[in-house]
Design an enzyme around this catalytic site. Sequence first.
Site, mmCIF file in Angstrom:
data_model
loop_
_atom_site.group_PDB
_atom_site.id
_atom_site.type_symbol
_atom_site.label_atom_id
_atom_site.label_comp_id
_atom_site.label_asym_id
_atom_site.label_seq_id
_atom_site.Cartn_x
_atom_site.Cartn_y
_atom_site.Cartn_z
ATOM 1 C CG ASP A 33 -1.731 0.905 1.215
ATOM 2 O OD1 ASP A 33 -1.673 1.948 0.688
ATOM 3 O OD2 ASP A 33 -3.459 0.919 1.517
ATOM 4 C CG ASP A 124 -3.173 4.092 -3.711
ATOM 5 O OD1 ASP A 124 -3.990 2.881 -4.059
ATOM 6 O OD2 ASP A 124 -3.367 3.974 -2.381
ATOM 7 C CD GLU A 125 -5.313 -0.707 -0.957
ATOM 8 O OE1 GLU A 125 -6.238 -1.699 -1.003
ATOM 9 O OE2 GLU A 125 -5.627 0.419 -0.955
#
Length: 392
Positions: A33, A124-125
């Site tokens: 993350d 973003d993950e």
Amino acid sequence: MLRRKAMKKNFVDRYAMELEQSRDLNNTIVHIDMDAFYAAVEMRDNPELKDKPIAVGSMSMLSTSNYYARRFGVRAAMPGFIAKRLCPQLIIVPPNFDKYRAVSTEVKEILADYDPNFLAMSLDEAYLNITKHLQERQNWPEDKRKYFIKTGNPLENDKPRKEVNKLREHERSISPLLFDDSPPDLQSQGNPLQGNSEEEDNPQTLQNSIVFGTSAEEVVKEIRFRIEQKTTLTASAGIAPNTMLAKVCSDKNKPNGQYQVLPNRQAVMDFIKDLPIRKVSGIGKVTEKMLKALGIITCTELYQQRALLSLLFSETSWHHFLHISLGLGSTHLARDGERKSMSVERTFSEISKAEEQYNLCQELCSELAQDLQKEGLKVLYFNVVFLDFFNF
DNA sequence: GCGGATCAC
DNA sequence: TATGGTGATCCGC
């Protein structure tokens, strides 16, 4: 009758037993993350923003905020004008999605080295299953686990900032994000970014390179190191035997930290014990409230109330709850299937005139048509729906 | 099968 | 001045 009752397990406990029997601790799942991703990219690329509270979004809606702004209560999904009341100095930066996509691609290139089938949940993950990588890595020579260190711009790091002053003197992170509330995580054992001078007996350190070990923890440190070296941005990570736990873990030492739940039943249960159910992906505001009304806040309470839950909720729901309360989750990453739907929507103020409603609808239809054509799909259906809606 | 509710990001 | 947009799933009707 009584004896039968005492001996025979009810269907809830029977299912719980089945789940326990088939508990799988053989996979190593990682959740990565990026920390305050959009805000971090903007700070990286605009030094003016680095020591200021910022958020990415608009006066209507914020996507994310940096940690400075979070101290004022400024959060993602908050309207910008509310955030401004909480923090009048807040700088709201309009999003640059193309840039975030490009950075995301850079990160994904690294992730693919550890799991070519990794699952990106957003820019973003991502989830990785590093089980196979770990096996292969065990007999890798050192030089395959060795990376050279690029240090940060000294001018930038010397700049006297409130946050930076609180860091260790030998802090050498190149990221703009290491704040005082950054967890100590990597600082303990051989974090390359800490440039620990006590390690001068280690020739690797002197040569400005670092060798990572062969454990899951080391793999994830390596991943985060490479991400920071390549993008100047930090990531947090969780390591666990399944996706549900890995996701919760990645939140635990955020920002710029990692956490592992070891692959044994006791470690899983200890971790789950006091975990608020709201932390679990899939348990949202509404479910939290419903369960809270039954006195259920933690996973332990969720397990204790399993019988009641099986009567109040659908089968899929209480099965899901039981999975969570036992610390179970997916041990493999389902391949991304094909898209099942495509849509456009807009929030608007009250519109009474039929013509304006029509125009808005027309606009939405044409946007959807463009989106469909981008994927080479037929633009036939919705024209029919559209015309039908307006009785044409 | 459809639409509302819920959830994640 | 002003509280988003997209995709997925589940559930009741």
